[in-house]
Design a protein around this motif. Structure first.
Motif, PDB file in Angstrom:
ATOM      1  N   LEU A   1       0.823  -1.214  -0.046  1.00 33.44           N
ATOM      2  CA  LEU A   1       0.019   0.244   0.010  1.00 33.44           C
ATOM      3  C   LEU A   1       0.738   1.228  -0.068  1.00 33.44           C
ATOM      4  CD1 LEU A   1      -3.009   1.172   0.106  1.00 33.44           C
ATOM      5  CD2 LEU A   1      -2.799   0.897   2.602  1.00 33.44           C
ATOM      6  N   GLN A   2       1.915   1.284   0.825  1.00 26.14           N
ATOM      7  CA  GLN A   2       2.952   2.395   0.812  1.00 26.14           C
ATOM      8  C   GLN A   2       3.567   2.647  -0.377  1.00 26.14           C
ATOM      9  OE1 GLN A   2       5.220   1.643   4.250  1.00 26.14           O
ATOM     10  NE2 GLN A   2       3.934   2.198   5.638  1.00 26.14           N
ATOM     11  N   LEU A   3       4.180   1.676  -1.146  1.00 25.75           N
ATOM     12  CA  LEU A   3       4.414   1.455  -2.381  1.00 25.75           C
ATOM     13  C   LEU A   3       3.724   2.183  -3.495  1.00 25.75           C
ATOM     14  CD1 LEU A   3       7.311   0.672  -3.942  1.00 25.75           C
ATOM     15  CD2 LEU A   3       6.118  -1.323  -4.381  1.00 25.75           C
ATOM     16  N   MET A   4       2.215   1.823  -3.454  1.00 24.16           N
ATOM     17  CA  MET A   4       1.373   2.167  -4.503  1.00 24.16           C
ATOM     18  C   MET A   4       1.124   4.097  -4.046  1.00 24.16           C
ATOM     19  SD  MET A   4      -1.432  -0.629  -5.256  1.00 24.16           S
ATOM     20  CE  MET A   4      -1.915  -1.027  -3.307  1.00 24.16           C
ATOM     21  N   GLU A   5       1.055   4.267  -2.728  1.00 21.86           N
ATOM     22  CA  GLU A   5       0.767   5.494  -2.546  1.00 21.86           C
ATOM     23  C   GLU A   5       1.950   6.438  -2.808  1.00 21.86           C
ATOM     24  OE1 GLU A   5      -0.513   8.022   1.515  1.00 21.86           O
ATOM     25  OE2 GLU A   5       0.295   5.875   1.777  1.00 21.86           O
ATOM     26  N   SER A   6       3.218   6.053  -2.537  1.00 25.96           N
ATOM     27  CA  SER A   6       4.398   6.744  -3.025  1.00 25.96           C
ATOM     28  C   SER A   6       4.452   6.971  -4.461  1.00 25.96           C
ATOM     29  CB  SER A   6       5.435   5.991  -2.592  1.00 25.96           C
ATOM     30  OG  SER A   6       6.830   6.309  -2.931  1.00 25.96           O
ATOM     31  N   ARG A   7       3.896   5.904  -5.297  1.00 26.06           N
ATOM     32  CA  ARG A   7       4.179   5.922  -6.905  1.00 26.06           C
ATOM     33  C   ARG A   7       3.101   6.993  -7.267  1.00 26.06           C
ATOM     34  NH1 ARG A   7       6.006   4.100 -12.078  1.00 26.06           N
ATOM     35  NH2 ARG A   7       7.514   2.921 -10.819  1.00 26.06           N
ATOM     36  N   LEU A   8       1.939   6.937  -6.577  1.00 24.28           N
ATOM     37  CA  LEU A   8       0.776   7.946  -6.910  1.00 24.28           C
ATOM     38  C   LEU A   8       1.194   9.372  -6.581  1.00 24.28           C
ATOM     39  CD1 LEU A   8      -2.042   5.843  -5.609  1.00 24.28           C
ATOM     40  CD2 LEU A   8      -1.687   6.612  -8.142  1.00 24.28           C
ATOM     41  N   ASN A   9       1.906   9.493  -5.275  1.00 25.30           N
ATOM     42  CA  ASN A   9       2.383  10.959  -5.048  1.00 25.30           C
ATOM     43  C   ASN A   9       3.340  11.615  -5.936  1.00 25.30           C
ATOM     44  OD1 ASN A   9       0.597  11.285  -2.756  1.00 25.30           O
ATOM     45  ND2 ASN A   9       1.568  10.237  -1.464  1.00 25.30           N
ATOM     46  N   GLU A  10       4.374  10.631  -6.231  1.00 27.23           N
ATOM     47  CA  GLU A  10       5.293  11.062  -7.187  1.00 27.23           C
ATOM     48  C   GLU A  10       4.614  11.478  -8.511  1.00 27.23           C
ATOM     49  OE1 GLU A  10       7.991   7.980  -8.310  1.00 27.23           O
ATOM     50  OE2 GLU A  10       8.429   7.729  -5.872  1.00 27.23           O
ATOM     51  N   TYR A  11       3.692  11.003  -8.994  1.00 27.92           N
ATOM     52  CA  TYR A  11       3.211  11.323 -10.233  1.00 27.92           C
ATOM     53  C   TYR A  11       2.305  12.529 -10.005  1.00 27.92           C
ATOM     54  CZ  TYR A  11       0.562  11.087 -14.644  1.00 27.92           C
ATOM     55  OH  TYR A  11      -0.072  11.273 -15.964  1.00 27.92           O
ATOM     56  N   ILE A  12       1.647  12.797  -8.833  1.00 24.04           N
ATOM     57  CA  ILE A  12       0.788  14.011  -8.717  1.00 24.04           C
ATOM     58  C   ILE A  12       1.701  15.171  -8.689  1.00 24.04           C
ATOM     59  CG2 ILE A  12      -0.510  15.070  -6.760  1.00 24.04           C
ATOM     60  CD1 ILE A  12      -1.578  12.155  -6.069  1.00 24.04           C
ATOM     61  N   GLU A  13       2.886  14.940  -7.979  1.00 21.68           N
ATOM     62  CA  GLU A  13       3.598  16.313  -7.815  1.00 21.68           C
ATOM     63  C   GLU A  13       4.455  16.540  -9.015  1.00 21.68           C
ATOM     64  OE1 GLU A  13       6.643  15.735  -4.597  1.00 21.68           O
ATOM     65  OE2 GLU A  13       5.097  14.932  -3.252  1.00 21.68           O
ATOM     66  N   SER A  14       4.812  15.304  -9.840  1.00 17.06           N
ATOM     67  CA  SER A  14       5.651  15.915 -11.208  1.00 17.06           C
ATOM     68  C   SER A  14       4.801  16.287 -12.264  1.00 17.06           C
ATOM     69  CB  SER A  14       6.343  14.741 -11.672  1.00 17.06           C
ATOM     70  OG  SER A  14       5.274  13.519 -12.213  1.00 17.06           O
ATOM     71  N   HIS A  15       3.445  15.961 -12.181  1.00 13.21           N
ATOM     72  CA  HIS A  15       2.445  16.616 -13.074  1.00 13.21           C
ATOM     73  C   HIS A  15       1.574  17.787 -12.756  1.00 13.21           C
ATOM     74  CE1 HIS A  15       3.471  13.041 -15.074  1.00 13.21           C
ATOM     75  NE2 HIS A  15       3.049  13.422 -16.093  1.00 13.21           N
ATOM     76  N   GLN A  16       1.795  18.174 -11.162  1.00 19.86           N
ATOM     77  CA  GLN A  16       1.424  19.224 -10.491  1.00 19.86           C
ATOM     78  C   GLN A  16      -0.430  19.084 -10.904  1.00 19.86           C
ATOM     79  OE1 GLN A  16       2.962  22.664 -11.983  1.00 19.86           O
ATOM     80  NE2 GLN A  16       4.977  22.343 -11.267  1.00 19.86           N
ATOM     81  N   LEU A  17      -0.770  18.002 -10.442  1.00 20.81           N
ATOM     82  CA  LEU A  17      -2.232  17.564 -10.369  1.00 20.81           C
ATOM     83  C   LEU A  17      -2.888  17.935  -8.865  1.00 20.81           C
ATOM     84  CD1 LEU A  17      -2.622  14.044 -12.061  1.00 20.81           C
ATOM     85  CD2 LEU A  17      -3.501  16.150 -13.052  1.00 20.81           C
ATOM     86  N   PRO A  18      -4.016  18.802  -9.096  1.00 22.36           N
ATOM     87  CA  PRO A  18      -4.666  18.944  -7.610  1.00 22.36           C
ATOM     88  C   PRO A  18      -5.416  17.800  -7.389  1.00 22.36           C
ATOM     89  CG  PRO A  18      -5.583  20.104  -9.489  1.00 22.36           C
ATOM     90  CD  PRO A  18      -4.314  19.337 -10.005  1.00 22.36           C
TER      91      PRO A  18
END
Length: 163
Positions: free
Chosen positions: A118-135
């Motif tokens: 779960l932490q691994l998936m959350e980390s990947r999602l947060n990386e994508y959110i930050e790099s694409h500046q998604l709200p």
């Protein structure tokens, strides 16, 4: 005649190989419920590989989700967010919410790796959110096999029971 026979054997092996790619190779151990509109479920093996993807609404059915099969779950999260962004389900103009829950399929098989996965998936999602500046606000939960059984019995998603 010999080159034709060799070509036929190669063609047969390629056909069988492509058929076998679609068969599940590992037993299902986890279920991941994702709601962001669209809503979908993924089943995962003990190693965190996507075994199957099931759309839960029409919006999810419009996405090409089968390409996520056999990917590591964290990698599938990045591909999923990209697909949601490309298809217009996520935009930089408004805040979106994603709820993600993971539960073991049965109490007997509940591996200790669920929290790490779960932490691994959350980390990947947060990386994508930050790099694409998604709200995009991300809420993650570790469900229980009992909550998953209740969701199945009531014909609800795991997220609906966990929340």
């Amino acid at each position: 005649m010999m080159p034709a026979a060799i070509a036929a054997v190669i063609l047969m092996l390629l056909s069988v190989g492509s058929f076998l790619w679609w068969l599940p190779t590992e037993p299902v151990v986890y279920l991941v419920s994702i709601d962001v509109n669209p809503s979908l479920e993924m089943t995962l093996s003990a190693t965190g590989t996507v075994v199957a993807v099931k759309p839960l609404n029409d919006d999810a059915a419009s996405l090409s989700l089968q390409s996520l099969r056999k990917m590591p779950a964290d990698e599938a999260m990045g591909f999923l967010l990209e697909a949601l962004e490309v298809q217009g389900f996520l935009s930089s103009e408004e805040l979106h919410y994603m709820v993600l829950s993971l539960a073991a399929m049965s109490p007997e098989e509940e591996p200790e790796g669920a929290e790490g996965l779960l932490q691994l998936m959350e980390s990947r999602l947060n990386e994508y959110i930050e790099s694409h500046q998604l709200p995009l606000a991300l809420l993650t939960f570790k469900g229980t096999p009992q909550q998953l059984a209740m969701a199945n019995q009531e014909k609800l998603s795991l997220n609906q029971v966990v929340l």
